[in-house]
Write a protein that holds these residues in place. Structure first.
Motif, PDB file in Angstrom:
ATOM      1  N   PHE A 168       0.825  -1.212   0.000  1.00  0.00           N
ATOM      2  CA  PHE A 168       0.000   0.000   0.000  1.00  0.00           C
ATOM      3  C   PHE A 168       0.859   1.263   0.000  1.00  0.00           C
ATOM      4  O   PHE A 168       0.455   2.307  -0.522  1.00  0.00           O
ATOM      5  CB  PHE A 168      -0.925   0.025   1.225  1.00  0.00           C
ATOM      6  N   GLU A 169       2.048   1.186   0.584  1.00  0.00           N
ATOM      7  CA  GLU A 169       2.926   2.356   0.677  1.00  0.00           C
ATOM      8  C   GLU A 169       3.622   2.688  -0.646  1.00  0.00           C
ATOM      9  O   GLU A 169       4.182   3.768  -0.785  1.00  0.00           O
ATOM     10  CB  GLU A 169       3.992   2.118   1.747  1.00  0.00           C
ATOM     11  N   ARG A 170       3.577   1.789  -1.609  1.00  0.00           N
ATOM     12  CA  ARG A 170       4.308   1.979  -2.858  1.00  0.00           C
ATOM     13  C   ARG A 170       3.509   2.818  -3.843  1.00  0.00           C
ATOM     14  O   ARG A 170       2.362   2.500  -4.181  1.00  0.00           O
ATOM     15  CB  ARG A 170       4.644   0.621  -3.498  1.00  0.00           C
ATOM     16  N   ALA A 171       4.138   3.867  -4.344  1.00  0.00           N
ATOM     17  CA  ALA A 171       3.485   4.722  -5.336  1.00  0.00           C
ATOM     18  C   ALA A 171       3.375   4.033  -6.686  1.00  0.00           C
ATOM     19  O   ALA A 171       2.528   4.400  -7.508  1.00  0.00           O
ATOM     20  CB  ALA A 171       4.262   6.032  -5.481  1.00  0.00           C
ATOM     21  N   ASP A 172       4.218   3.016  -6.939  1.00  0.00           N
ATOM     22  CA  ASP A 172       4.216   2.343  -8.241  1.00  0.00           C
ATOM     23  C   ASP A 172       3.318   1.112  -8.264  1.00  0.00           C
ATOM     24  O   ASP A 172       3.333   0.359  -9.234  1.00  0.00           O
ATOM     25  CB  ASP A 172       5.647   1.955  -8.647  1.00  0.00           C
ATOM     26  N   LEU A 173       2.520   0.903  -7.226  1.00  0.00           N
ATOM     27  CA  LEU A 173       1.621  -0.244  -7.207  1.00  0.00           C
ATOM     28  C   LEU A 173       0.496  -0.026  -8.221  1.00  0.00           C
ATOM     29  O   LEU A 173      -0.191   0.999  -8.168  1.00  0.00           O
ATOM     30  CB  LEU A 173       1.031  -0.428  -5.807  1.00  0.00           C
ATOM     31  N   PRO A 174       0.279  -0.948  -9.160  1.00  0.00           N
ATOM     32  CA  PRO A 174      -0.804  -0.776 -10.133  1.00  0.00           C
ATOM     33  C   PRO A 174      -2.145  -0.585  -9.445  1.00  0.00           C
ATOM     34  O   PRO A 174      -2.416  -1.208  -8.411  1.00  0.00           O
ATOM     35  CB  PRO A 174      -0.766  -2.087 -10.937  1.00  0.00           C
ATOM     36  N   CYS A 175      -2.970   0.260 -10.028  1.00  0.00           N
ATOM     37  CA  CYS A 175      -4.217   0.624  -9.354  1.00  0.00           C
ATOM     38  C   CYS A 175      -5.150  -0.563  -9.169  1.00  0.00           C
ATOM     39  O   CYS A 175      -5.833  -0.665  -8.146  1.00  0.00           O
ATOM     40  CB  CYS A 175      -4.916   1.737 -10.131  1.00  0.00           C
ATOM     41  N   ASP A 176      -5.200  -1.481 -10.139  1.00  0.00           N
ATOM     42  CA  ASP A 176      -6.080  -2.627  -9.982  1.00  0.00           C
ATOM     43  C   ASP A 176      -5.586  -3.563  -8.881  1.00  0.00           C
ATOM     44  O   ASP A 176      -6.380  -4.179  -8.168  1.00  0.00           O
ATOM     45  CB  ASP A 176      -6.230  -3.377 -11.302  1.00  0.00           C
ATOM     46  N   VAL A 177      -4.263  -3.628  -8.718  1.00  0.00           N
ATOM     47  CA  VAL A 177      -3.699  -4.423  -7.623  1.00  0.00           C
ATOM     48  C   VAL A 177      -4.026  -3.774  -6.279  1.00  0.00           C
ATOM     49  O   VAL A 177      -4.389  -4.446  -5.313  1.00  0.00           O
ATOM     50  CB  VAL A 177      -2.173  -4.574  -7.782  1.00  0.00           C
ATOM     51  N   ARG A 178      -3.913  -2.455  -6.231  1.00  0.00           N
ATOM     52  CA  ARG A 178      -4.255  -1.728  -4.996  1.00  0.00           C
ATOM     53  C   ARG A 178      -5.710  -1.974  -4.617  1.00  0.00           C
ATOM     54  O   ARG A 178      -6.039  -2.193  -3.446  1.00  0.00           O
ATOM     55  CB  ARG A 178      -3.985  -0.232  -5.179  1.00  0.00           C
ATOM     56  N   GLN A 179      -6.598  -1.941  -5.604  1.00  0.00           N
ATOM     57  CA  GLN A 179      -8.004  -2.150  -5.312  1.00  0.00           C
ATOM     58  C   GLN A 179      -8.266  -3.574  -4.825  1.00  0.00           C
ATOM     59  O   GLN A 179      -9.050  -3.799  -3.902  1.00  0.00           O
ATOM     60  CB  GLN A 179      -8.840  -1.856  -6.561  1.00  0.00           C
ATOM     61  N   ALA A 180      -7.579  -4.550  -5.424  1.00  0.00           N
ATOM     62  CA  ALA A 180      -7.738  -5.933  -4.982  1.00  0.00           C
ATOM     63  C   ALA A 180      -7.268  -6.102  -3.537  1.00  0.00           C
ATOM     64  O   ALA A 180      -7.883  -6.838  -2.756  1.00  0.00           O
ATOM     65  CB  ALA A 180      -6.953  -6.873  -5.907  1.00  0.00           C
ATOM     66  N   LEU A 181      -6.205  -5.400  -3.182  1.00  0.00           N
ATOM     67  CA  LEU A 181      -5.724  -5.456  -1.798  1.00  0.00           C
ATOM     68  C   LEU A 181      -6.714  -4.797  -0.841  1.00  0.00           C
ATOM     69  O   LEU A 181      -6.874  -5.239   0.298  1.00  0.00           O
ATOM     70  CB  LEU A 181      -4.359  -4.782  -1.690  1.00  0.00           C
ATOM     71  N   VAL A 182      -7.354  -3.730  -1.294  1.00  0.00           N
ATOM     72  CA  VAL A 182      -8.400  -3.094  -0.477  1.00  0.00           C
ATOM     73  C   VAL A 182      -9.506  -4.105  -0.170  1.00  0.00           C
ATOM     74  O   VAL A 182      -9.998  -4.197   0.960  1.00  0.00           O
ATOM     75  CB  VAL A 182      -8.968  -1.860  -1.199  1.00  0.00           C
ATOM     76  N   GLU A 183      -9.888  -4.875  -1.185  1.00  0.00           N
ATOM     77  CA  GLU A 183     -10.931  -5.885  -0.989  1.00  0.00           C
ATOM     78  C   GLU A 183     -10.488  -6.954   0.015  1.00  0.00           C
ATOM     79  O   GLU A 183     -11.259  -7.373   0.875  1.00  0.00           O
ATOM     80  CB  GLU A 183     -11.263  -6.543  -2.330  1.00  0.00           C
ATOM     81  N   ARG A 184      -9.242  -7.372  -0.094  1.00  0.00           N
ATOM     82  CA  ARG A 184      -8.755  -8.410   0.817  1.00  0.00           C
ATOM     83  C   ARG A 184      -8.614  -7.864   2.233  1.00  0.00           C
ATOM     84  O   ARG A 184      -8.855  -8.573   3.218  1.00  0.00           O
ATOM     85  CB  ARG A 184      -7.435  -8.968   0.305  1.00  0.00           C
ATOM     86  N   LEU A 185      -8.248  -6.600   2.347  1.00  0.00           N
ATOM     87  CA  LEU A 185      -8.212  -5.970   3.661  1.00  0.00           C
ATOM     88  C   LEU A 185      -9.615  -5.896   4.256  1.00  0.00           C
ATOM     89  O   LEU A 185      -9.825  -6.179   5.442  1.00  0.00           O
ATOM     90  CB  LEU A 185      -7.606  -4.568   3.545  1.00  0.00           C
ATOM     91  N   GLY A 186     -10.581  -5.506   3.429  1.00  0.00           N
ATOM     92  CA  GLY A 186     -11.956  -5.446   3.906  1.00  0.00           C
ATOM     93  C   GLY A 186     -12.465  -6.802   4.370  1.00  0.00           C
ATOM     94  O   GLY A 186     -13.130  -6.911   5.400  1.00  0.00           O
ATOM     95  N   ALA A 187     -12.145  -7.845   3.601  1.00  0.00           N
ATOM     96  CA  ALA A 187     -12.566  -9.188   3.987  1.00  0.00           C
ATOM     97  C   ALA A 187     -11.922  -9.607   5.304  1.00  0.00           C
ATOM     98  O   ALA A 187     -12.555 -10.241   6.148  1.00  0.00           O
ATOM     99  CB  ALA A 187     -12.205 -10.181   2.880  1.00  0.00           C
ATOM    100  N   ALA A 188     -10.643  -9.234   5.481  1.00  0.00           N
ATOM    101  CA  ALA A 188      -9.955  -9.573   6.726  1.00  0.00           C
ATOM    102  C   ALA A 188     -10.586  -8.858   7.919  1.00  0.00           C
ATOM    103  O   ALA A 188     -10.763  -9.445   8.988  1.00  0.00           O
ATOM    104  CB  ALA A 188      -8.471  -9.214   6.619  1.00  0.00           C
TER     105      ALA A 188
END
Length: 379
Positions: A174-194
């Motif tokens: 999440f701290e990386r500025a170069d993280l692709p936006c779709d990957v960031r969104q997928a991580l948001v979903e996994r964080l929400g599920a957690a």
């Protein structure tokens, strides 16, 4: 003759003396002031030390050769395959080890050795890709902490796929500025599920309520992401959201009310199959009949399509009268315009409720960001 003498001496010398000899020989070799015959003799002696039964001697050898660019490759590879205490320094520091050597070390699956590879400065794209593919969690986390590593976007995507449920790695991504936006969104979903599945959330606000809260929080985070994503990344984010079923009516209409027309248009293009120029033409200048047909083409029901037509018209008027869109004003006007429809049509009522909730969440986050910015300026 020198080698024979050294061999005879090493048979009876104490471990401490052999360690000193290894350090001295490595320093002499590092200086490079040797002719060819002396270098050959020194390399033969180094090879003998590589076979010394004491790891302390081999460690002294590793410490002496670890940073030497012209160290004998065979000796360095031998040290890199030694026990961890000996191999670590060479793996982390030696410029003699090529990318293929490091990739083999990563592929060996030994977590500690993988971590030594992750510490290297610099670390190439290909080695980072190997760590992303088969590295253990600790090694991947160390690589993400390494400021001297080049990580390809596809490798970041692979790390997210493998370790998206690992809190520490997820936070680093999440701290990386170069993280692709779709990957960031997928991580948001996994964080929400957690969060929704955590014992704390279930005990504090209940399971069903927790899922609802985290779902809305994830949607709010994704909306903010859609507002800040680079133009060239919008199609990838849209496609990811479409495939994951996240391009919901509430999500789309909030994006439109917020004036994020580039993202909204890209989403409509993806859902309708129409060309980008055709969709934008309808959104900017199309008649109500064309807009209604467009919104039905993306799967909206007859109840919801008129709400989207109204939102489009309100957005048009707002965009022509002021430089920036007032999201609150657009949302309020839309809710007021369809208040009666919301009473008669449950689908419209639920859509407007979600739009209002998303707007409030978005507004609160914007206020927090503004307050943090003011605090930073004052500090």
């Amino acid at each position: 003759m020198i080698v024979k003498s050294f061999l005879k001496w090493s048979e009876t010398a104490k471990t401490g003396d052999r360690c000193k000899a290894a350090s001295a020989l490595a320093r002499a070799y590092a200086l490079g002031h040797m002719d060819q015959s002396e270098r050959q003799a020194a390399e033969a002696a180094l090879a003998m030390l590589l076979e010394d039964p004491s790891p302390k001697v081999r460690l002294a050898l590793a410490e002496g050769l670890a940073t030497i660019g012209h160290a004998p490759r065979g000796i360095v590879l031998g040290l890199a395959n030694d026990q961890i205490e000996v191999a670590g320094r060479v793996i982390a520091l030696s410029p003699v080890l090529a990318d293929n050597d490091l990739i083999e070390i990563v592929a060996s699956g030994r977590p500690t050795l993988q971590q030594f590879v992750a510490f290297r400065r610099p670390l190439s794209v290909s080695v980072a890709a190997a760590l992303a593919e088969v590295g253990e969690a600790g090694a991947v986390a160390d690589m993400l902490d390494n400021a001297h590593v080049s990580i390809a976007r596809i490798s970041l995507r692979r790390i997210a796929e493998r370790f998206g449920d690992d809190p520490e790695i997820r936070a680093r991504l999440f701290e990386r500025a170069d993280l692709p936006c779709d990957v960031r969104q997928a991580l948001v979903e996994r964080l929400g599920a957690a969060l929704a599945g955590s014992d704390f959330v279930r005990s504090a606000i209940g399971g069903s309520r927790g899922r609802k809260v985290t779902e809305e929080a994830c949607m709010t985070a994704t909306l903010r992401m859609a507002e800040t994503v680079y133009a060239e990344e919008i199609p990838a984010l849209v496609e990811h959201l479409r495939m994951s079923g996240r391009l919901t009516p509430a999500f789309l209409i909030h994006a439109l009310c917020a004036g994020n027309v580039d993202f909204f248009a890209s989403a409509v293009v993806s859902l309708s199959g129409m060309s980008d120029s055709r969709v934008r033409g309808i959104l900017v200048d199309g008649r109500e009949t064309a807009m209604r047909a467009l919104y039905r083409a993306i799967g909206l029901s007859g109840d919801l399509a008129p709400v989207f037509v109204s939102a489009t018209l309100i957005w048009r008027a707002a965009s022509r009268s002021q430089a920036s869109i007032d999201t609150g004003r657009v949302t309020h006007e839309l809710i007021q315009r369809h208040a009666r429809d919301a009473e008669r049509q449950p689908a419209v009522g639920e859509l407007l409720r979600l739009v209002e909730t998303l707007h409030f969440n978005w507004q609160r986050q914007a206020s927090r960001d503004y307050a943090h910015a003011l605090a930073a300026e004052a500090a």
